[in-house]
Design an enzyme around this catalytic site. Structure first.
Site, mmCIF file in Angstrom:
data_model
loop_
_atom_site.group_PDB
_atom_site.id
_atom_site.type_symbol
_atom_site.label_atom_id
_atom_site.label_comp_id
_atom_site.label_asym_id
_atom_site.label_seq_id
_atom_site.Cartn_x
_atom_site.Cartn_y
_atom_site.Cartn_z
ATOM 1 N N ASP A 57 1.002 -1.102 0.057
ATOM 2 C CA ASP A 57 -0.200 0.248 0.158
ATOM 3 C C ASP A 57 0.830 1.239 -0.031
ATOM 4 O O ASP A 57 1.997 1.331 0.147
ATOM 5 C CB ASP A 57 -1.208 -0.063 1.005
ATOM 6 C CG ASP A 57 -0.182 0.070 2.428
ATOM 7 O OD1 ASP A 57 0.929 0.276 2.750
ATOM 8 O OD2 ASP A 57 -1.000 -0.107 3.635
ATOM 9 N N ASP A 65 -5.922 2.246 -1.066
ATOM 10 C CA ASP A 65 -4.716 2.323 -1.558
ATOM 11 C C ASP A 65 -3.912 1.074 -1.698
ATOM 12 O O ASP A 65 -2.492 1.199 -1.408
ATOM 13 C CB ASP A 65 -4.005 3.767 -0.844
ATOM 14 C CG ASP A 65 -3.841 3.328 0.754
ATOM 15 O OD1 ASP A 65 -4.550 2.436 1.312
ATOM 16 O OD2 ASP A 65 -2.721 3.497 1.094
#
Length: 376
Positions: free
Chosen positions: A248, A291
């Site tokens: 991420d 994300d």
């Protein structure tokens, strides 16, 4: 090639993009193969039924024997198509076999007419029937046009001249009728196939939407779940390594808070574009949520996945440094073990990602066979 051009249909009812046309044709032929088998067999049987008329219409026994031989050979060709079409998987080659079969039908028709001393108007209707039959079988429009034009030309050059009772302009009328039929067949064929291809394009686009993330264009979580099961089964069956990367964006919430969600979306798209350049065609790249992303690496040892992860981190830093936003990523990399499920493999990679976060971010943490983890 963009999707719009990829699915553009020509005036002949075929995709302009050759790979897309081949894909459509293979898809169509897989569903049409059984109907082709039945149609070919019916053509062969109908041809044999005309032997009764041949017996009474031919004046020479030798002519009848020749016609019988021609019809039997055509029946054998039809039976061959019947069995081949039910078993074939190579549709690109099968289309040439259909073309040969259509050519045989046209040649057999002309050779049979050759054995008659004279012909009636019914022979012209037979020409129309053979023309329509050629367009019934699924084929490339170019091959259909080539065979029917050659058939019509050869018919009017000789057998057609033997039609009795023709007036001065009757032959021109018959030729005009055949031309009209050919035009109709081509227009109908083009419109029908254009509609089929548009349906095919729509279904492909809907399928793509159902398995891709709308922001980034990579796979979504649903598609990834399908792929990880498939590749785990493959790896377990053949003993090939399978690595999983979960990563991420570090402190991504601050990017959204400080610069807005539009900038945040742009950052995500830039990172995805950067990573895609480092991946192989067989690698499965998907957005896990927000994300967070996952990459499935078939036939890849964990040390190879580590090298990829290091390249990814470097590329992300280098490619996005001009945005004046400090962007980095943390990665966790796990390798498939003997008794793993998809959930256990994902959980282990996610735990390694958390280790990377706890160790200072902007780093790769991998699982090793002889050690639970290795921080790099």
């Amino acid at each position: 090639m963009d999707e719009k051009k990829k699915y553009t249909v020509s005036i002949f009812g075929e995709f302009i993009d050759k790979p897309t046309e081949n894909e459509f044709f293979a898809h169509s032929m897989s569903s049409y193969s059984r109907s082709i088998a039945v149609v070919a067999l019916i053509f062969g049987m109908i041809s044999m039924l005309f032997l009764t008329a041949d017996y009474y219409d031919t004046t020479k026994p030798s002519s009848f024997l020749i016609i019988t031989a021609i019809r039997v050979l055509f029946l054998i060709a039809s039976i061959s198509i019947f069995f081949i079409s039910k078993q074939t998987k190579n549709y690109s080659s099968f289309i040439y076999l259909i073309t040969v079969y259509e050519a045989i039908a046209a040649i057999a028709f002309l050779m049979i007419l050759e054995q008659y001393n004279s012909l009636s108007y019914l022979s012209f209707f037979s020409l129309m029937a053979v023309t329509l039959a050629i367009y019934i079988l699924p084929n490339k429009i170019f091959f259909c046009q080539l065979i029917t034009i050659a058939l019509s030309t050869l018919f009017f050059l000789y057998p057609g001249q033997k039609i009795e009772g023709l007036g001065e302009y009757d032959m021109y009328k018959i030729i005009a009728y055949q031309i009209i039929l050919l035009i109709y067949c081509n227009i109908n064929y083009s419109l029908t196939n254009s509609y089929k291809r548009k349906q095919f394009a729509s279904s492909k686009e809907l399928l793509a939407l159902s398995v891709t993330d709308p922001l980034t264009g990579i796979y979504n979580r649903t598609k990834f779940d399908e792929e990880i099961d498939r590749w785990m089964n493959f790896s377990n069956r053949y003993g090939n390594p399978l690595s999983l990367v979960i990563f991420d964006i570090d402190d991504f919430k601050k990017v959204n808070d400080n610069y807005g969600h539009l900038v945040g979306d742009k950052v995500i798209k830039n990172i995805v574009a950067t990573i895609k350049r480092s991946l192989r065609n067989t690698d499965i790249f998907a957005r896990w949520g927000g994300d967070e992303f996952v990459i499935l690496l078939p036939n890849t040892e964990v040390w190879q996945a580590r090298e990829l992860g290091e390249r990814m981190c470097k590329c992300i830093r280098d490619d996005l440094k001009e945005t004046n936003i400090n962007i980095s990523c943390s990665l966790g990399i796990a390798i498939l073990e003997k008794d793993d499920t998809a959930q256990s493999l994902l959980r282990r990679a996610d735990d390694l990602l958390l280790q990377a976060k706890a160790s200072g971010k902007n780093r790769v943490v991998i699982q090793l066979v002889d050690s639970p983890q290795c921080i790099l």
